[in-house]
Design an enzyme around this catalytic site. Structure first.
Site, short mmCIF file in Angstrom:
data_model
loop_
_atom_site.label_atom_id
_atom_site.label_comp_id
_atom_site.label_asym_id
_atom_site.label_seq_id
_atom_site.Cartn_x
_atom_site.Cartn_y
_atom_site.Cartn_z
N GLU A 320 0.79 -1.25 0.00
CA GLU A 320 0.00 0.00 0.00
C GLU A 320 0.82 1.29 0.00
O GLU A 320 0.65 2.14 0.88
CB GLU A 320 -0.95 0.01 1.20
N GLU A 424 -5.91 -8.04 0.10
CA GLU A 424 -6.64 -7.80 1.34
C GLU A 424 -8.11 -7.59 1.04
O GLU A 424 -8.47 -6.84 0.13
CB GLU A 424 -6.07 -6.58 2.08
#
Length: 893
Positions: A320, A424
């Site tokens: 991320e 995720e």
């Protein structure tokens, strides 16, 4: 390479080798003073100024205490030294400290690296943990000496009351609970014990057995960059996580599971979140080659260690990275180097590359990744973290997955591109009963000049914002709204408006490019900057904004706002042309009423007002009730009557003429008060401002124009026996109105009055805001019949909010008396309490309470050497109306 038909069904082992407080809060329970961990965002409001501490310009300058609201510059991020000692990092990443260049007591934010001069203690009041003192390294407490000066030279007092400038009300605006916080919080002695206990118990062999028995075939294991230095990583991190990762590979082999190593926390933090082990929420990764090279070293270390293990399935280069710190160029540069590092040790492991969070193009990595064998793009999907999900029903969430998520995944899954990995996701949502928030006065609010509007996109769930405050594009990526996300209206007519941004540009179509991008670059509005606001009939807070090209604005992405939408039939949350509008502030002054009614109706409305609001009988009432003068506020446009510049209308001059006639008839004196100056001297509605901008005094033009008005008024009334004084300007506000510009104007204004009368007093208003109440003395003392005007209200400051009746009365007898004595001298200018009111913030006060309060004010303000003037004669709010208070026995003169 592995079987191409193999599909990963993995679970993340989150919170294990990279700690996350929300996953295991108990991990933090044993930390002493755990409210003050690294990265905790604190805001401090002075109890004496009622304003927030702020790093001027965001850093690199002084610390002040003059902000009415707190945002970035008013937020201080902790660096924890131990359980009682801290550094404070500001918006631009400097640290606050003692100014050792000067007297050693001023507080500044100039150091890029903290030392002894930047180390402070926080002491909390036992009975109210939000009340604090901040102890500086010189042994003294910080105090808000003035709104513009914070010093470390207070010894404090025995109490924690609102009269102590060393006391601050502390607000926690944000926290971080990651690996850095837990290890630095426990310290070097206890942290190794706590973390090893955690690593040994949180994920164990039985968990891998459970995973293998329940249809999963892989684990994604988040690790931190410091693992490559195990067993002696750089403080505050502690050794031991590498042994746990070794165990994970052993268990994975035993139970037939694949392992994806995920570099979840990179050096410097790639996103500022606690799970990236940021110290203070700032994103530093990728901004130097050093952090990139260091990350490549970590990837190579991990790959070399596990390359021969049959369970190694993939190496994720980073988790991320955020667009707000990690540029695309730096991410690609790193991904190329990281891919090469992996390939030096294995040709079979996949290399996973996370899409940047906040990116407007989910395929931005394709040109690079498509040419790399075994490359994978990682995307994360949550039906959370955006306002649009807050009120979704069960079925709406399910439909969103089947429709929107499916479409998004199809977009990044191609036959000839990299593989895709949903690294995720979670079976959690925000399902709750649908409910609308209260919109306060919004449904009734009209869209007048200066109305402050904020717009949240229903599709991005973020606010429109003028990037950098203006001078660039409009984006839709802000999770909260403040200055850059607030648009001030200029009203053209009842449906057409200009929108002025923080740095005073106007939003409009970018005519330099494709003509549909929305920018804020024009200093003067024209056709390209004129918009319409259309509101949903059933919900006035839902709006569309129609651009001059005939299309609606839409949040095409978080980073691109365009005018190319035709809208839809409805006003649903799936339409990017729909925004939720919030009214963040309003102005209701002369500009708003005249421009609001427009050139046809405004003259009728204003003349009716002037002819009926104050009439001859009011002057008779004044003369019969112990008063001897009137202070009459006027606007600068009166000097151009009967044809003032639009939107102002003619007629006020005739009313002022009448006032002088009535004053002569009833034996009253007149103080002409220039209440509204050209460009606005304070940005408030009673200064005639259009949009709360404060422009007066910034150019010679506004000063010269004001002198012209003063001379016009003096010439007109100099021969009237009722002219007693001319007030050159009302309430100039610092720091916008500088002392030099005010003095320059006062000298010229005084001279303009004296050209036409030697007897009228010349009144000079003290500046509001940060200033010395005697700052005009060196100039005014030399001027005959000069007067200093001060305004006293037990209102408008937080310190008055909870005062009792007696405390308000005591404040007048003590504080106000002292303030007035300070400016009343035997050889200086006269003093005038030009505005005061017998009103306060006391709930349930009796008539007797009001009488006692007014009596105290009259007694103290009666000592002013020039006199006083009540604000105001008439007001719908009863205690603000002197007429009502006299008629009903609350005030007796």
């Amino acid at each position: 390479m592995v079987d191409p038909s193999f599909r990963v069904r993995a679970v993340n082992l989150g919170g294990w080798l990279v700690a996350e407080g929300w996953i295991k809060p108990s991990l933090f329970d044993g930390i002493v003073n755990k409210d003050f961990l690294d990265g905790t965002q604190l805001q401090f409001k002075s109890v004496t100024t009622g304003k927030y501490l702020s790093a001027e310009q965001g850093g690199g300058s002084i610390i002040v205490a003059n902000r009415t609201a707190a945002s970035g510059w008013e937020t201080f991020r902790l660096w924890r030294i131990n359980e009682t000692a801290f550094n404070f990092r500001v918006f631009d990443k400097q640290f606050i400290g003692l100014d050792t260049r000067g007297n050693g007591t001023d507080i500044v934010a100039i150091s890029k690296a903290p030392g002894n001069s930047e180390t402070f203690e926080i002491l909390r009041y036992a009975n109210d943990k939000n009340r604090v003192r901040i102890k500086a390294p010189n042994g003294y407490y910080l105090q808000a000496k003035t709104e513009d000066r914070v010093t470390a030279d207070s010894r404090g007092s025995e109490g924690w009351g609102d009269d102590d400038p060393s006391v601050f009300v502390m607000t926690v605006a944000g926290r971080l609970e990651g690996e850095f916080q837990v290890t630095n919080g426990y310290g070097p002695e206890k942290a190794p014990l706590v973390m090893r206990e955690h690593w040994d118990t949180f994920i164990v062999e039985k968990d891998f057995e459970f995973i293998s028995q329940n249809g999963l075939n892989a684990v994604r294991i988040p690790v931190g960059w410091w693992i490559a230095s195990d067993p002696t990583p750089p403080p505050p991190f502690v050794g031991g996580s590498l042994a746990s990762l070794d165990n994970a590979f052993l268990w994975a082999e035993k139970y037939g599971l694949k392992v994806i190593i995920d570099l979840h926390a990179a050096p410097g933090s790639q996103n500022g979140f606690d799970h990236s082990s940021s110290r203070d929420g700032f994103t530093e990764w990728g901004q130097t080659d050093e952090t990139i090279n260091q990350t490549v070293t970590v990837i190579e270390f991990l790959t070399a260690r596990y390359a021969k293990n049959p369970s190694l399935f993939a190496v994720q280069l980073i988790n991320e990275p955020s667009i707000w710190g990690a540029t695309l160029d730096n991410v690609i540069k790193y991904y190329k180097a990281g891919y090469a590092a992996v390939r030096r040790h294995t040709s079979t492991a996949f290399v996973v590359m996370a899409n940047r969070l906040g990116s407007e193009d989910p395929r931005e990595l394709f040109p690079m990744a498509s040419g790399l064998q075994g490359s994978v793009i990682d995307v994360h999907y949550y039906n959370l973290y955006e306002d649009k999900f807050n009120n979704y029903t069960v079925q709406q969430n399910i439909d969103f997955v089947y429709n929107n998520r499916s479409s998004e995944l199809n977009h990044v899954t191609t036959s000839n591109g990299p593989r895709t990995f949903i690294g995720e996701w979670v079976a959690e949502w925000q399902v709750k009963r649908a409910a609308k928030e209260d919109y306060q006065r919004f449904a009734k609010a009209e869209l007048e000049d200066g109305t402050a509007l904020q717009f949240k996109s229903v599709t991005t769930g973020k606010y429109l914002s003028a990037e950098q405050g203006g001078g660039s594009i409009i984006v839709a990526n802000r999770t909260a709204a403040s200055g850059w996300e607030t648009f001030r209206l200029w009203r053209i007519n009842e449906t057409a408006f200009n929108f002025r941004v923080f740095d005073k540009q106007f939003i409009g179509l970018d005519t330099r490019g494709n003509g549909i991008d929305i920018v804020a670059i024009s200093k003067a509005p024209g056709n390209s900057e004129t918009f319409e606001i259309l509101r949903d009939a059933d919900d006035k807070n839902r709006v569309r904004i129609k651009a001059p090209n005939g299309y609606y604005l839409q949040a095409k992405t978080e980073e691109q706002v365009t005018a190319d939408s035709r809208g839809s039939k409805g006003w649903g949350d799936d339409d990017p042309s729909v925004f939720v509008m919030t009214v963040a502030g309003r102005l209701e002054g002369e500009f708003q009423v005249t421009n609001g009614y427009g050139p046809e109706k405004a003259p009728q409305v204003m003349r009716e007002h002037w002819n009926t609001f104050i009439v001859e009988k009011d002057f008779e009432f004044i003369s019969q009730n112990g008063l001897n003068a009137v202070r009459i506020p006027v606007g600068w446009w009166i000097a151009s009557d009967p044809t003032p510049p639009p939107p102002f209308v003619g007629g006020s001059l005739a009313s002022l003429d009448n006032a002088f006639l009535w004053a002569e008839k009833y034996g009253l004196k007149v103080i002409i008060d220039l209440h509204a100056a050209p460009g606005s001297q304070n940005g408030w509605e009673h200064s005639g401002t259009r949009d709360a901008s404060q422009e007066w005094g910034k150019t010679d033009e506004t000063i010269n124009q004001t002198i012209f008005v003063i001379e016009f008024l003096t010439v007109r009334y100099a021969k009237s026996p009722s002219l007693y004084a001319v007030e050159l300007i009302n309430e100039p506000l610092s720091p916008g109105a500088t002392l030099s510009s005010v003095i320059k104007y006062y000298k010229a204004g005084y001279a303009a009055v004296r050209k036409h009368t030697s007897t009228a007093f010349v009144v000079m208003s003290n500046r509001l805001g940060p200033m010395d109440s005697r700052e005009l003395f060196p100039m005014a003392t030399c001027l005959r019949r000069s007067v200093i005007d001060v305004h006293y209200y037990n209102l408008f400051e937080d310190k008055f909010n909870n005062l009792t009746v007696q405390q308000n009365i005591d404040f007048v007898y003590n504080n106000r008396s002292s303030q007035l004595n300070y400016v009343t001298t035997s050889n200086g200018p006269l003093t005038f309490v030009g505005e005061w009111v017998a009103e306060w913030q006391v709930n349930g006060a009796t008539k007797e309470d009001y009488q006692r309060f007014a009596k105290a004010e009259l007694e103290v303000y009666g000592r002013a050497s020039f006199g006083w003037a009540y604000w105001t004669l008439k007001n719908v709010n009863k205690h603000w109306s002197l007429e009502w208070t006299i008629s009903n026995g609350y005030i007796k003169l």
